[in-house]
Motif scaffolding. Structure first.
Motif, PDB file in Angstrom:
ATOM      1  N   PRO A   6       0.229  -0.109 -18.334  1.00  3.85           N
ATOM      2  CA  PRO A   6      -0.108   0.577 -17.086  1.00  3.85           C
ATOM      3  C   PRO A   6       0.887   1.689 -16.758  1.00  3.85           C
ATOM      4  O   PRO A   6       2.073   1.584 -17.067  1.00  3.85           O
ATOM      5  CB  PRO A   6      -0.039  -0.536 -16.042  1.00  3.85           C
ATOM      6  CG  PRO A   6      -0.246  -1.797 -16.817  1.00  3.85           C
ATOM      7  CD  PRO A   6       0.415  -1.559 -18.142  1.00  3.85           C
ATOM      8  N   ILE A   7       0.392   2.729 -16.132  1.00  2.22           N
ATOM      9  CA  ILE A   7       1.222   3.877 -15.751  1.00  2.22           C
ATOM     10  C   ILE A   7       1.664   3.786 -14.297  1.00  2.22           C
ATOM     11  O   ILE A   7       2.828   4.005 -13.969  1.00  2.22           O
ATOM     12  CB  ILE A   7       0.455   5.196 -15.969  1.00  2.22           C
ATOM     13  CG1 ILE A   7       0.049   5.325 -17.437  1.00  2.22           C
ATOM     14  CG2 ILE A   7       1.303   6.398 -15.531  1.00  2.22           C
ATOM     15  CD1 ILE A   7       1.204   5.312 -18.409  1.00  2.22           C
ATOM     16  N   LYS A   8       0.732   3.419 -13.420  1.00  5.43           N
ATOM     17  CA  LYS A   8       1.073   3.371 -12.001  1.00  5.43           C
ATOM     18  C   LYS A   8      -0.001   2.619 -11.229  1.00  5.43           C
ATOM     19  O   LYS A   8      -1.028   2.228 -11.792  1.00  5.43           O
ATOM     20  CB  LYS A   8       1.200   4.789 -11.435  1.00  5.43           C
ATOM     21  CG  LYS A   8      -0.086   5.590 -11.396  1.00  5.43           C
ATOM     22  CD  LYS A   8       0.186   7.028 -10.996  1.00  5.43           C
ATOM     23  CE  LYS A   8      -1.103   7.790 -10.702  1.00  5.43           C
ATOM     24  NZ  LYS A   8      -1.742   7.394  -9.441  1.00  5.43           N
ATOM     25  N   PHE A   9       0.262   2.431  -9.944  1.00  6.63           N
ATOM     26  CA  PHE A   9      -0.691   1.821  -9.029  1.00  6.63           C
ATOM     27  C   PHE A   9      -1.056   2.816  -7.933  1.00  6.63           C
ATOM     28  O   PHE A   9      -0.341   3.793  -7.696  1.00  6.63           O
ATOM     29  CB  PHE A   9      -0.104   0.569  -8.363  1.00  6.63           C
ATOM     30  CG  PHE A   9       0.064  -0.597  -9.290  1.00  6.63           C
ATOM     31  CD1 PHE A   9      -0.989  -1.466  -9.524  1.00  6.63           C
ATOM     32  CD2 PHE A   9       1.270  -0.825  -9.940  1.00  6.63           C
ATOM     33  CE1 PHE A   9      -0.843  -2.544 -10.381  1.00  6.63           C
ATOM     34  CE2 PHE A   9       1.425  -1.901 -10.805  1.00  6.63           C
ATOM     35  CZ  PHE A   9       0.371  -2.762 -11.024  1.00  6.63           C
ATOM     36  N   VAL A  10      -2.158   2.540  -7.271  1.00 10.05           N
ATOM     37  CA  VAL A  10      -2.530   3.246  -6.045  1.00 10.05           C
ATOM     38  C   VAL A  10      -2.386   2.247  -4.904  1.00 10.05           C
ATOM     39  O   VAL A  10      -2.860   1.110  -5.014  1.00 10.05           O
ATOM     40  CB  VAL A  10      -3.972   3.774  -6.117  1.00 10.05           C
ATOM     41  CG1 VAL A  10      -4.410   4.333  -4.764  1.00 10.05           C
ATOM     42  CG2 VAL A  10      -4.088   4.850  -7.200  1.00 10.05           C
ATOM     43  N   MET A  11      -1.721   2.635  -3.834  1.00 16.83           N
ATOM     44  CA  MET A  11      -1.540   1.739  -2.700  1.00 16.83           C
ATOM     45  C   MET A  11      -2.711   1.875  -1.721  1.00 16.83           C
ATOM     46  O   MET A  11      -3.161   2.982  -1.423  1.00 16.83           O
ATOM     47  CB  MET A  11      -0.242   2.063  -1.962  1.00 16.83           C
ATOM     48  CG  MET A  11       1.011   1.773  -2.765  1.00 16.83           C
ATOM     49  SD  MET A  11       1.230   0.005  -3.120  1.00 16.83           S
ATOM     50  CE  MET A  11       0.786  -0.050  -4.865  1.00 16.83           C
ATOM     51  N   ALA A  12      -3.196   0.740  -1.253  1.00 12.80           N
ATOM     52  CA  ALA A  12      -4.316   0.726  -0.311  1.00 12.80           C
ATOM     53  C   ALA A  12      -3.974  -0.132   0.891  1.00 12.80           C
ATOM     54  O   ALA A  12      -3.283  -1.147   0.768  1.00 12.80           O
ATOM     55  CB  ALA A  12      -5.575   0.188  -0.990  1.00 12.80           C
ATOM     56  N   THR A  13      -4.439   0.287   2.054  1.00 13.21           N
ATOM     57  CA  THR A  13      -4.253  -0.522   3.255  1.00 13.21           C
ATOM     58  C   THR A  13      -5.549  -0.545   4.052  1.00 13.21           C
ATOM     59  O   THR A  13      -6.161   0.497   4.293  1.00 13.21           O
ATOM     60  CB  THR A  13      -3.105  -0.006   4.143  1.00 13.21           C
ATOM     61  OG1 THR A  13      -3.027  -0.806   5.338  1.00 13.21           O
ATOM     62  CG2 THR A  13      -3.291   1.448   4.540  1.00 13.21           C
ATOM     63  N   ALA A  14      -5.980  -1.734   4.421  1.00 18.35           N
ATOM     64  CA  ALA A  14      -7.117  -1.871   5.326  1.00 18.35           C
ATOM     65  C   ALA A  14      -6.576  -1.805   6.746  1.00 18.35           C
ATOM     66  O   ALA A  14      -5.565  -2.447   7.067  1.00 18.35           O
ATOM     67  CB  ALA A  14      -7.845  -3.187   5.088  1.00 18.35           C
ATOM     68  N   ILE A  15      -7.226  -1.016   7.571  1.00 21.47           N
ATOM     69  CA  ILE A  15      -6.755  -0.800   8.942  1.00 21.47           C
ATOM     70  C   ILE A  15      -7.889  -1.010   9.940  1.00 21.47           C
ATOM     71  O   ILE A  15      -9.057  -0.838   9.610  1.00 21.47           O
ATOM     72  CB  ILE A  15      -6.158   0.621   9.114  1.00 21.47           C
ATOM     73  CG1 ILE A  15      -7.131   1.674   8.585  1.00 21.47           C
ATOM     74  CG2 ILE A  15      -4.812   0.726   8.412  1.00 21.47           C
ATOM     75  CD1 ILE A  15      -6.649   3.110   8.746  1.00 21.47           C
ATOM     76  N   MET A  16      -7.505  -1.385  11.157  1.00 19.63           N
ATOM     77  CA  MET A  16      -8.467  -1.668  12.222  1.00 19.63           C
ATOM     78  C   MET A  16      -8.200  -0.775  13.424  1.00 19.63           C
ATOM     79  O   MET A  16      -7.038  -0.482  13.743  1.00 19.63           O
ATOM     80  CB  MET A  16      -8.360  -3.146  12.644  1.00 19.63           C
ATOM     81  CG  MET A  16      -9.304  -3.567  13.768  1.00 19.63           C
ATOM     82  SD  MET A  16      -9.090  -5.324  14.229  1.00 19.63           S
ATOM     83  CE  MET A  16      -9.792  -6.138  12.775  1.00 19.63           C
ATOM     84  N   ASN A  17      -9.261  -0.346  14.078  1.00 14.76           N
ATOM     85  CA  ASN A  17      -9.125   0.457  15.288  1.00 14.76           C
ATOM     86  C   ASN A  17      -8.392  -0.343  16.360  1.00 14.76           C
ATOM     87  O   ASN A  17      -8.735  -1.493  16.643  1.00 14.76           O
ATOM     88  CB  ASN A  17     -10.510   0.873  15.788  1.00 14.76           C
ATOM     89  CG  ASN A  17     -10.459   1.642  17.088  1.00 14.76           C
ATOM     90  OD1 ASN A  17     -10.542   1.049  18.156  1.00 14.76           O
ATOM     91  ND2 ASN A  17     -10.310   2.951  17.005  1.00 14.76           N
ATOM     92  N   GLU A  18      -7.379   0.257  16.949  1.00 16.91           N
ATOM     93  CA  GLU A  18      -6.526  -0.449  17.908  1.00 16.91           C
ATOM     94  C   GLU A  18      -7.286  -0.828  19.173  1.00 16.91           C
ATOM     95  O   GLU A  18      -7.102  -1.926  19.715  1.00 16.91           O
ATOM     96  CB  GLU A  18      -5.324   0.445  18.259  1.00 16.91           C
ATOM     97  CG  GLU A  18      -4.231  -0.274  19.012  1.00 16.91           C
ATOM     98  CD  GLU A  18      -2.986   0.585  19.142  1.00 16.91           C
ATOM     99  OE1 GLU A  18      -1.903   0.114  18.763  1.00 16.91           O
ATOM    100  OE2 GLU A  18      -3.104   1.746  19.616  1.00 16.91           O
ATOM    101  N   ASP A  19      -8.155   0.059  19.662  1.00 18.56           N
ATOM    102  CA  ASP A  19      -8.929  -0.256  20.872  1.00 18.56           C
ATOM    103  C   ASP A  19      -9.883  -1.421  20.626  1.00 18.56           C
ATOM    104  O   ASP A  19     -10.083  -2.260  21.505  1.00 18.56           O
ATOM    105  CB  ASP A  19      -9.711   0.975  21.338  1.00 18.56           C
ATOM    106  CG  ASP A  19      -8.813   2.065  21.891  1.00 18.56           C
ATOM    107  OD1 ASP A  19      -7.681   1.739  22.314  1.00 18.56           O
ATOM    108  OD2 ASP A  19      -9.226   3.240  21.898  1.00 18.56           O
TER     109      ASP A  19
END
Length: 370
Positions: free
Chosen positions: A252-265
């Protein structure tokens, strides 16, 4: 006559009372309306709350099957039907590079953002996990390291949104239209570069970074516009890129970072018990499912190698000595990241040293940086 007037008065009072009750009922209905009705009130315990998810994957892809669909079922079961999850696939509400804005604006409640699209945003600290040759190519370690590292910058990264989870998809490999016979194979080659970091890595390896959209990848390889590219094995096989680029490096050469996010309101509108449930159970479940997705995909690696050989290609394997020299190509990209961090007002050297320290604690020694 008086008796008739008395009956008429009682009739009018009944009509007025009925009108008052009707207006009161309408007012109560307005206050208990969903967010589509524009109410700022918190949902009551009896309401069914719709949680809208945007997925830029097709519904039959790995991430929906391994992450979104199981999470949808888990959320609805754990909340006993109080939360109904609606997932829109194929980027119906936003493209892959529009997730942060879509969640922040409330266009949808939850989405998964890739850090590589947001180097100039609050997600920048996550891009350290996308540098070449992190985590020894192990997605579990990549996830563990970035989770620990990002926790120290959580207030900055998830400012104005709610963190659902963070981690890494399967690792990126280098694929080629021609055999890869040495660590210098990229010299003189045209290589797809999606980010500044990829472009610098390509230049360091002697190649020419070329902008090609995801949709144009197959045709660009087929027509010889590019000779090589970075991607994951699942994309490689799903897009049938093996037909036009049947060669890759086995490390492997590298990774991609991912984040699941939620609307604060949206989160703040939930009853307190549901807020607690998301923080302590439902969101960590998403993170577990996302990590599991990478493992499931990597279980198919032997199949990819067989498909390559069946297509007349080959898998390049470097000796430990060559691999160390190969990894040194990545060192300037790490230096560039520090400079970028400093330019953005972050303590770049301190952040990188901390990431290296956490990596070492998880059994990853980034020797090529020494």
């Amino acid at each position: 006559m008086k008796r008739g007037k008395k009956k008429w008065s009682m009739f009018l009072m009944a009509i007025v009372s009925l009108l008052v009750l009707t207006l009161a009922a309408c007012g109560g209905s307005d206050q208990s309306s969903s967010k589509e009705g524009g109410s700022d009130e918190k949902a009551s315990d009896g309401d069914v709350i719709e949680l809208v998810v945007n997925s830029w994957f097709a519904s039959d892809a790995d991430v929906p099957n391994n992450v979104w669909k199981p999470w949808e079922k888990y959320v609805e079961e754990k909340t006993e039907g109080r939360v109904k999850v609606t997932v829109h696939y194929n980027g119906a509400l936003a493209k892959s590079n529009e997730i942060l804005e879509g969640v922040q604006s409330g266009l949808f409640d939850v989405g998964m953002a890739l850090a590589l699209y947001y180097e100039d945003s609050q997600l920048f600290p996550l891009t350290v996990g996308e540098l070449p040759f992190t985590a020894g190519g192990d997605p579990d370690k990549s996830a563990e390291i970035i989770q620990e590292f990002s926790a120290e910058y959580a207030n900055e990264i998830w400012d104005g949104v709610v963190k659902v989870g963070v981690g890494a998809p399967p690792p990126n490999y280098i694929y080629s239209t021609a055999p890869i016979t040495s660590i210098d194979y990229m010299k003189g080659k045209s290589v797809r570069g999606s980010t500044d970091s990829e472009a610098l890595l390509i230049k360091t390896m002697g190649g020419t970074p070329t902008q090609v959209t995801f949709e144009e990848l197959y045709n660009s390889l087929d027509k010889g516009l590019i000779d090589s590219f970075f991607s994951t094995h699942d994309v490689y096989s799903n897009l049938q890129l093996i037909d036009v680029a049947p060669y890759f490096v086995d490390k492997p050469i590298k990774f991609v970072m991912a984040t699941a996010i939620m609307n604060e309101d949206f989160f703040n509108s939930l009853p307190k018990d549901l807020q607690t449930m998301f923080v302590e159970d439902l969101n960590p479940k998403w993170e577990d499912l996302f990590e599991g997705n990478a493992r499931k995909i990597m279980e198919k690696d032997p199949e990819i190698a067989k498909m390559v050989k069946d297509a007349g290609g080959s898998v390049a394997e470097f000796s430990n000595k060559d691999l160390m020299e190969f990894q040194k190509y990545g060192a300037p990209v790490w230096d560039q990241w520090v400079k970028k961090a400093n330019d953005k007002g972050y303590p770049g050297e301190e952040m990188l040293e901390r990431y290296i320290e956490i990596s070492r604690e998880h059994g990853v020694d980034l020797e090529f940086l020494k």
